[in-house]
Design a protein around this motif. Structure first.
Motif, PDB file in Angstrom:
ATOM      1  N   ASN A   2       4.848   8.913  -5.500  1.00 41.79           N
ATOM      2  CA  ASN A   2       3.588   9.311  -6.109  1.00 41.79           C
ATOM      3  C   ASN A   2       2.733  10.063  -5.092  1.00 41.79           C
ATOM      4  O   ASN A   2       2.676   9.710  -3.922  1.00 41.79           O
ATOM      5  CB  ASN A   2       2.828   8.080  -6.607  1.00 41.79           C
ATOM      6  CG  ASN A   2       3.564   7.386  -7.740  1.00 41.79           C
ATOM      7  OD1 ASN A   2       4.257   8.037  -8.516  1.00 41.79           O
ATOM      8  ND2 ASN A   2       3.418   6.078  -7.829  1.00 41.79           N
ATOM      9  N   ALA A   4      -1.100  12.320  -4.422  1.00 43.14           N
ATOM     10  CA  ALA A   4      -2.468  12.621  -4.847  1.00 43.14           C
ATOM     11  C   ALA A   4      -2.944  13.806  -4.030  1.00 43.14           C
ATOM     12  O   ALA A   4      -2.323  14.181  -3.033  1.00 43.14           O
ATOM     13  CB  ALA A   4      -3.375  11.414  -4.627  1.00 43.14           C
ATOM     14  N   GLY A  21      -7.654   4.888  -1.397  1.00 44.41           N
ATOM     15  CA  GLY A  21      -6.389   4.397  -1.943  1.00 44.41           C
ATOM     16  C   GLY A  21      -5.208   4.784  -1.076  1.00 44.41           C
ATOM     17  O   GLY A  21      -4.298   3.978  -0.839  1.00 44.41           O
ATOM     18  N   ASN A  27      -1.359  -0.340  -0.809  1.00 48.28           N
ATOM     19  CA  ASN A  27      -1.344   0.460  -2.032  1.00 48.28           C
ATOM     20  C   ASN A  27      -0.153   1.414  -2.018  1.00 48.28           C
ATOM     21  O   ASN A  27      -0.121   2.375  -1.252  1.00 48.28           O
ATOM     22  CB  ASN A  27      -2.653   1.245  -2.153  1.00 48.28           C
ATOM     23  CG  ASN A  27      -2.697   2.087  -3.418  1.00 48.28           C
ATOM     24  OD1 ASN A  27      -1.928   1.868  -4.353  1.00 48.28           O
ATOM     25  ND2 ASN A  27      -3.604   3.053  -3.440  1.00 48.28           N
ATOM     26  N   LEU A  28       0.827   1.154  -2.869  1.00 46.99           N
ATOM     27  CA  LEU A  28       2.018   2.000  -2.932  1.00 46.99           C
ATOM     28  C   LEU A  28       1.934   3.024  -4.056  1.00 46.99           C
ATOM     29  O   LEU A  28       2.901   3.747  -4.317  1.00 46.99           O
ATOM     30  CB  LEU A  28       3.264   1.124  -3.116  1.00 46.99           C
ATOM     31  CG  LEU A  28       3.509   0.072  -2.022  1.00 46.99           C
ATOM     32  CD1 LEU A  28       4.791  -0.699  -2.309  1.00 46.99           C
ATOM     33  CD2 LEU A  28       3.564   0.713  -0.639  1.00 46.99           C
ATOM     34  N   ASP A  29       0.793   3.097  -4.713  1.00 45.12           N
ATOM     35  CA  ASP A  29       0.627   4.054  -5.810  1.00 45.12           C
ATOM     36  C   ASP A  29       0.496   5.487  -5.298  1.00 45.12           C
ATOM     37  O   ASP A  29       0.808   6.437  -6.016  1.00 45.12           O
ATOM     38  CB  ASP A  29      -0.610   3.693  -6.646  1.00 45.12           C
ATOM     39  CG  ASP A  29      -0.418   2.394  -7.415  1.00 45.12           C
ATOM     40  OD1 ASP A  29       0.753   2.051  -7.700  1.00 45.12           O
ATOM     41  OD2 ASP A  29      -1.423   1.722  -7.711  1.00 45.12           O
ATOM     42  N   VAL A  30      -0.010   5.636  -4.071  1.00 43.99           N
ATOM     43  CA  VAL A  30      -0.170   6.970  -3.483  1.00 43.99           C
ATOM     44  C   VAL A  30       0.538   6.983  -2.130  1.00 43.99           C
ATOM     45  O   VAL A  30       0.049   6.420  -1.159  1.00 43.99           O
ATOM     46  CB  VAL A  30      -1.659   7.344  -3.300  1.00 43.99           C
ATOM     47  CG1 VAL A  30      -1.762   8.737  -2.684  1.00 43.99           C
ATOM     48  CG2 VAL A  30      -2.392   7.298  -4.624  1.00 43.99           C
ATOM     49  N   MET A  31       1.699   7.632  -2.083  1.00 45.24           N
ATOM     50  CA  MET A  31       2.481   7.692  -0.850  1.00 45.24           C
ATOM     51  C   MET A  31       2.319   9.026  -0.123  1.00 45.24           C
ATOM     52  O   MET A  31       2.604   9.136   1.062  1.00 45.24           O
ATOM     53  CB  MET A  31       3.965   7.469  -1.170  1.00 45.24           C
ATOM     54  CG  MET A  31       4.253   6.130  -1.835  1.00 45.24           C
ATOM     55  SD  MET A  31       3.856   4.739  -0.765  1.00 45.24           S
ATOM     56  CE  MET A  31       5.096   4.923   0.504  1.00 45.24           C
TER      57      MET A  31
END
Length: 227
Positions: A2, A4, A21, A27-31
């Motif tokens: 992911n 951003a 983030g 937080n692994l939603d934004v790598m």
């Protein structure tokens, strides 16, 4: 993975949310965070969750230092890996050479105190080297200064360029006619470090092209002289 991005079109609150983030190790939603060179050089801190930077733009070395500084900060726990991507055989090389000229001049101005540490004994010792002596002799012929004075200047110049190479992790100096030659992008292969690198990567074809270009240039030069 992911990803951003942050951009000038976002309001400060939105950018802060994205950066927060990304900078959270849990937080692994934004790598991956994508941003412009200008945005990346601003006062953001990414050291908590990032130690890899890829710069895909030909920018000045001051900007590169600022970008690196986003991760090279207190609280950083990992060795940082910086990759600067440029397109080979393009005008990127000339732009990079121009940026290098500016940075070397800046380093020379800020490293001035190093001249005082170079003694006459240091100069005389270096003058025992034949290649260095020839370089000094050429400089003396153009300036009418003493061999020791010119030797000190050349040693100082070597210190500045060594600092440039160390700071930015480059194989060779960039502020020279070989890198800034817009007529032959392979001219940089006249530099030993660059030539060895390309040969190690199977770049013999490029070497052949360079030699052909040099031969053609030499032939044209001889022809003009004969005319």
């Amino acid at each position: 993975m992911n990803a951003a991005r942050i951009s000038a079109g976002q309001n400060p609150k939105e950018r802060a949310r994205i950066i927060s983030g990304f900078n959270d190790p849990a937080n692994l939603d934004v790598m991956i965070l994508v941003c412009s060179s200008r945005s990346a050089a601003e006062s953001y801190n990414f050291q908590k969750a990032c130690h890899n930077i890829i710069i895909m733009d030909v920018v000045g070395f001051n900007t590169i230092s600022q970008i690196i500084g986003r991760c090279y900060r207190i609280v950083q726990k990992h060795e940082q890996y910086i990759k600067i991507l440029t397109a080979n055989h393009t005008y990127d090389q000339v732009i990079l050479a121009n940026h290098a000229n500016a940075m070397v001049a800046q380093l020379a101005a800020t490293t001035g105190s190093a001249v005082d540490t170079i003694t006459d004994t240091d100069c005389l010792e270096r003058l025992k080297d034949r290649a260095f002596q020839e370089k000094v002799n050429k400089a003396v012929g153009a300036s009418n200064r003493s061999h020791v004075e010119e030797a000190r200047e050349i040693i100082y110049d070597d210190i500045v360029h060594a600092k440039f190479r160390r700071n930015y992790g480059v194989r060779s100096d960039r502020d020279n006619v070989h890198w800034s030659n817009g007529n032959c992008m392979d001219a940089k292969l006249l530099i030993a470090e660059e030539r060895e690198f390309y040969l190690s990567k199977g770049g013999s074809a490029a070497i052949s092209a360079l030699l052909l270009w040099l031969l053609l240039l030499y032939s044209v030069g001889r022809g003009l002289k004969m005319l």
